[in-house]
Enzyme design. Structure first.
Site, short mmCIF file in Angstrom:
data_model
loop_
_atom_site.label_atom_id
_atom_site.label_comp_id
_atom_site.label_asym_id
_atom_site.label_seq_id
_atom_site.Cartn_x
_atom_site.Cartn_y
_atom_site.Cartn_z
N HIS A 165 -2.28 0.90 7.91
CA HIS A 165 -3.68 0.99 7.45
C HIS A 165 -4.34 -0.39 7.40
O HIS A 165 -5.30 -0.59 6.65
CB HIS A 165 -3.77 1.66 6.07
CG HIS A 165 -2.94 2.91 5.97
ND1 HIS A 165 -1.72 2.95 5.35
CD2 HIS A 165 -3.17 4.16 6.45
CE1 HIS A 165 -1.21 4.17 5.42
NE2 HIS A 165 -2.07 4.92 6.09
N HIS A 171 0.82 -1.20 0.00
CA HIS A 171 0.00 0.00 0.00
C HIS A 171 0.86 1.26 0.00
O HIS A 171 0.88 2.00 -0.98
CB HIS A 171 -0.96 0.00 1.21
CG HIS A 171 -1.83 1.21 1.27
ND1 HIS A 171 -2.00 1.92 2.43
CD2 HIS A 171 -2.55 1.83 0.32
CE1 HIS A 171 -2.81 2.94 2.18
NE2 HIS A 171 -3.17 2.90 0.91
S1 FES Z 1 1.07 0.93 4.35
FE1 FES Z 1 0.28 -1.00 4.88
S2 FES Z 1 -1.84 -0.75 4.75
FE2 FES Z 1 -1.06 1.18 4.23
#
Ligand code: FES
Length: 114
Positions: free
Chosen positions: A56, A34
């Site tokens: 997140h 992500h």
């Molecule tokens: S950096 Fe891992 S869920 Fe956003």
């Protein structure tokens, strides 16, 4: 790629693209797909997954090529391509693009995060 960490696990059950006699040894990037937060210490052996990411909450299935289970990520966790040679395990490539890099080639250039 310099300064990039991966982890190697023996899941104890056959995994997609796993190596070894039980096809259960796999390796993945520690950088969440992500936004690159580290997944160090987030491996959950009982569920054969890594996560939730501390940033997140993305969680990835290690038995199914790092497929996203839940969370903000839109891509699977990059999986190392492993090969066995004379009892030793070698990482020979990676599937998917590791967060922060514009390519996965040897000597790939890190992309500045803004
Ligand atoms: S950096 Fe891992 S869920 Fe956003």
């Amino acid at each position: 790629m310099e300064k990039h960490s991966n982890f190697l696990v023996k899941l104890g059950a056959k995994a997609s693209d796993g190596v070894g006699s039980a096809q259960d040894i796999v390796a993945f990037s520690y950088a969440c797909s992500h936004m690159g937060c580290p997944l160090v210490g987030r491996y959950r052996a009982e569920h054969k997954m890594v996560g939730p990411c501390t940033c997140h909450f993305s969680t990835f299935d290690l038995a199914k090529n790092g497929t996203l289970i839940i969370g903000q990520a839109t891509q699977s966790l990059p999986q190392m391509i492993l090969e066995l040679d004379a009892g030793a395990i070698f990482a020979t490539g990676v599937t998917g693009l590791v967060y922060g890099y514009r390519d996965n080639l040897d000597g790939g250039t890190a992309v500045a995060v803004r």
